[in-house]
Each structure stands twice: as structure tokens, then as C-alpha cells.
Design an enzyme around this catalytic site. Structure first.
Site, PDB file in Angstrom:
ATOM      1  N   SER A 252       0.994  -1.419  -0.121  1.00 25.62           N
ATOM      2  CA  SER A 252      -0.043  -0.001  -0.436  1.00 25.62           C
ATOM      3  C   SER A 252       0.938   1.331  -0.211  1.00 25.62           C
ATOM      4  CB  SER A 252      -0.775   0.087   1.166  1.00 25.62           C
ATOM      5  OG  SER A 252      -0.193   0.104   2.750  1.00 25.62           O
TER       6      SER A 252
ATOM      7  N   ARG B 161     -10.926   5.107   6.488  1.00 22.28           N
ATOM      8  CA  ARG B 161     -10.099   6.078   6.458  1.00 22.28           C
ATOM      9  C   ARG B 161     -10.159   7.593   6.444  1.00 22.28           C
ATOM     10  NH1 ARG B 161      -7.515   2.545   4.133  1.00 22.28           N
ATOM     11  NH2 ARG B 161      -6.907   2.174   2.235  1.00 22.28           N
TER      12      ARG B 161
ATOM     13  N   ASP C  16      -6.816   5.600  14.245  1.00 21.33           N
ATOM     14  CA  ASP C  16      -5.399   4.776  13.040  1.00 21.33           C
ATOM     15  C   ASP C  16      -5.481   5.567  12.157  1.00 21.33           C
ATOM     16  OD1 ASP C  16      -3.811   2.904  13.447  1.00 21.33           O
ATOM     17  OD2 ASP C  16      -4.841   2.103  11.374  1.00 21.33           O
TER      18      ASP C  16
ATOM     19  N   GLU D 263      -3.009  12.462   6.158  1.00 20.51           N
ATOM     20  CA  GLU D 263      -1.575  11.555   6.878  1.00 20.51           C
ATOM     21  C   GLU D 263      -0.648  12.275   5.414  1.00 20.51           C
ATOM     22  OE1 GLU D 263      -1.895   7.919   6.420  1.00 20.51           O
ATOM     23  OE2 GLU D 263      -3.999   8.079   8.035  1.00 20.51           O
TER      24      GLU D 263
ATOM     25  N   HIS E  53      -1.918   4.267  11.940  1.00 19.04           N
ATOM     26  CA  HIS E  53      -2.096   3.615  10.540  1.00 19.04           C
ATOM     27  C   HIS E  53      -1.433   2.326  10.724  1.00 19.04           C
ATOM     28  CE1 HIS E  53      -4.213   3.762   6.030  1.00 19.04           C
ATOM     29  NE2 HIS E  53      -4.886   2.562   6.967  1.00 19.04           N
TER      30      HIS E  53
ATOM     31  N   GLY F 241      -4.533  -2.386  11.360  1.00 22.29           N
ATOM     32  CA  GLY F 241      -4.552  -4.109  10.313  1.00 22.29           C
ATOM     33  C   GLY F 241      -2.508  -4.481  10.114  1.00 22.29           C
TER      34      GLY F 241
END
Length: 319
Positions: free
Chosen positions: A48, A220, A244, A249, A266, A269
Site C-alpha cells: 500500500s 480512511r 488510526d 496523513e 495507520h 492492520g
């Protein structure tokens, strides 16, 4: 297939999963338009952190397939599909990790505020892989759940609500919606991208929250208007923030980070198992496309080396 496969070296088991499908080239970290070999790559496996822009695509004229080992594809420009490039992704690969993060954060908030989860109403915005797992966990702690999702969920086991109903009735609001895009907003004489869920939660929506809920966002950052979020906290419309993700960002508004009960960069996950699962999911898809049997033991790959410590005492503490 004997084409060139360019793989981010940060992808778990890169050589094992993709080495038999063509000429494998391991990039040193994130792939960029300046990465050596990009101009010859027919398949690209990315994380990502790689942003696939139109300029990126121009640097890879032979590209036919992009495999993203992340759950979403919003880091890949829509132009990739328009150019006929096939996009593979790993939707749901991090769902267990994110759901566990949400529940642990809410348990911490419950202790911090001396309000148990049992009997609370939790509003879940977005009911995909993660939203469903969060609901299962919340129910096990005795919380009631309300769900708002597009497309709308039709199930006898789910208490559905409009967005307004969810906001007004929830003690906890946890966001798991996708940041989706469509065309239709006119700007300076041209059509520009506009997100369906962009600023889904803004000043008007915070005004509907009458129960001072916890706000949890692991989806998001752009789904919440950060200025309205900061104002809602200052005006005590919400009790706590667990964040998170952020609208700006990697440099979010400092006040929001400072005021959040929990603020993380972030990483909800980013479990090892989730990263491995994403790589395995993309590898399976690629093998199927290329009609090559997938012979790896996926379960062994996911959990290798993650055994619990043996013959050691583990102590749990809290502050």
C-alpha cells in the site's frame, strides 16, 4: 509465463510465492517510477506504500497486472484499469488484525471511563470483512449493534439503521467504510473525482450525536472532516477519539492526535499474519490467472514462527 515480475522486497515470501511464475526482480523496498527494471515489468507486486499514479504507469509501458498485497486499492490510480491493466488485491487480509485492534481500544476506553461495553449501543459504519468481525466481537461483550452500510445490508441477524439513526442512538461509533470514488463533481470546467464517503461525518453529523459517543476510525481519515472532529471534541459532543487514520496523513493535525485517547500511525492492520495473508491471496489469484497450480501450504506460511512462547511466564499489567 516468462515475463518479468517486479516485486517489492517488503512483500512476505516474495521469492517463494512469485519466483516460479516468471523472471523475478526484487525491488529494494517501495517501487517508484525510478525503480530499476520498471520499464520491462509485465507484472508488479506492491504494498500500500506504493502510489501508482499516471506518471508511474507511464514508466511501466509493458505492465499488464498489478497485485496489491493490501486490503484496498485506493493507492492505485483508476487510470490503471482504463489502460487495461488487471488489478489484484487482498480484500479482508487484515480484517482480524483491525477488528482486534478496535476491540482492544474499546476495552481500554471502557476501563478508562469506567463504562462497561455491556449494554452499550455500537454503531458500525461499513459492514464488510472488518465491520462484521467487529460486530461479532462486540456482541460477545454484551453490546448491542446498529449497522449502516452501502450497499444496504439485508439480513435478519443485523440491526440496520439509516446514518442519522445510527449517529443519534450510538454510544460507540466505529467506521469501516471504504473511501469510494465516482465522477460527477464539476470543477473549473472539467469533471473531477469526488468521493462518496469523503467527509461522510462532518459538522451536521456530529450535531446528530446526542449520546457523547466514542469515535473510532480505522478505515480512511478522509471519511471524517478533521476540523469538525476537532470542534466536536472541544464542544464535548463526543467522549473519546480512537484514531488510526487521519485526513492529512502522514502529517495530521497535532491537536487531534494530542486529544485522542488512542492515536496510532495507520497500523491497525499491520499484523505479521495479515501481511503474509495479503501476499498469499495475491499469489493465489496470480497463479489462477496464469493457470499455474498453487502448491504452497498457505496455513503454514501464515503462522510459521508465530508460536506462543514456551516454558516462559507471561505477566499482564495495566496502568
Amino acid at each position: 509465463m516468462q515475463g518479468k515480475i517486479l516485486v517489492d522486497s517488503g512483500v512476505p515470501y516474495a521469492e517463494l510465492l512469485f519466483g516460479g511464475l516468471g523472471e523475478l526482480v526484487l525491488a529494494d523496498g517501495d517501487i517508484s517510477p525510478n525503480t530499476k527494471g520498471i520499464e520491462e515489468a509485465e507484472i508488479m507486486i506492491i504494498r500500500s506504500t506504493t502510489k501508482v499514479t499516471p506518471q508511474f504507469l507511464d514508466a511501466a509501458p509493458k505492465l499488464k497486472i498489478i497485485g496489491s498485497t493490501a486490503a484496498g486499492t485506493d493507492h492505485i490510480a483508476e487510470e490503471a484499469a482504463e489502460r487495461g491493466i488487471k488489478i489484484l488485491s487482498a480484500g479482508g487480509c487484515n480484517s482480524v488484525s483491525v477488528a482486534d485492534y478496535v476491540i482492544q481500544a474499546l476495552l481500554y476506553a471502557a476501563v478508562h471511563n469506567r463504562i462497561p461495553l455491556a449494554g452499550q449501543t455500537a454503531g458500525i459504519i461499513g459492514y464488510g470483512n472488518i465491520g462484521q468481525k467487529v460486530a461479532e466481537r462486540l456482541k460477545s461483550f454484551g453490546a448491542e449493534t446498529l449497522v449502516y452500510s452501502q450497499p444496504f445490508v439485508q439480513s435478519g441477524d443485523v440491526n440496520t439503521a439509516t446514518l442519522g439513526e445510527l449517529l443519534s442512538k450510538s454510544d460507540i461509533i466505529t467506521i469501516h467504510a471504504s473511501l469510494t470514488k465516482t465522477q460527477g463533481m464539476q470543477g473549473k470546467g472539467r469533471i473531477v473525482d469526488q468521493c462518496h464517503s469523503h467527509h461522510m461525518i462532518g459538522e451536521r453529523e456530529f450535531g446528530m450525536m446526542v449520546r457523547m459517543p466514542y469515535i473510532v476510525n480505522t478505515s480512511r481519515g478522509e471519511i471524517i472532516d478533521s476540523k469538525s472532529l476537532s470542534m466536536a471534541y472541544q464542544q464535548r459532543r463526543i467522549m473519546e477519539m480512537v484514531l488510526d487514520v487521519y485526513e492529512d496523513e502522514p502529517c495530521p493535525e497535532a491537536g487531534i492526535v494530542q486529544n485522542a485517547l488512542i492515536a496510532t500511525p495507520h497500523i491497525a492492520g499491520h499484523a505479521i499474519e495479515a501481511k503474509r495473508r495479503g501476499a498469499v491471496m495475491v499469489a493465489r489469484q496470480l497463479h489462477e490467472i496464469l493457470r499455474v497450480p498453487f502448491k504452497q501450504d498457505a496455513d503454514n506460511l501464515l503462522y510459521a514462527g508465530l508460536d506462543a512462547p514456551k516454558q516462559k511466564e507471561i505477566y499482564f499489567t495495566s496502568t
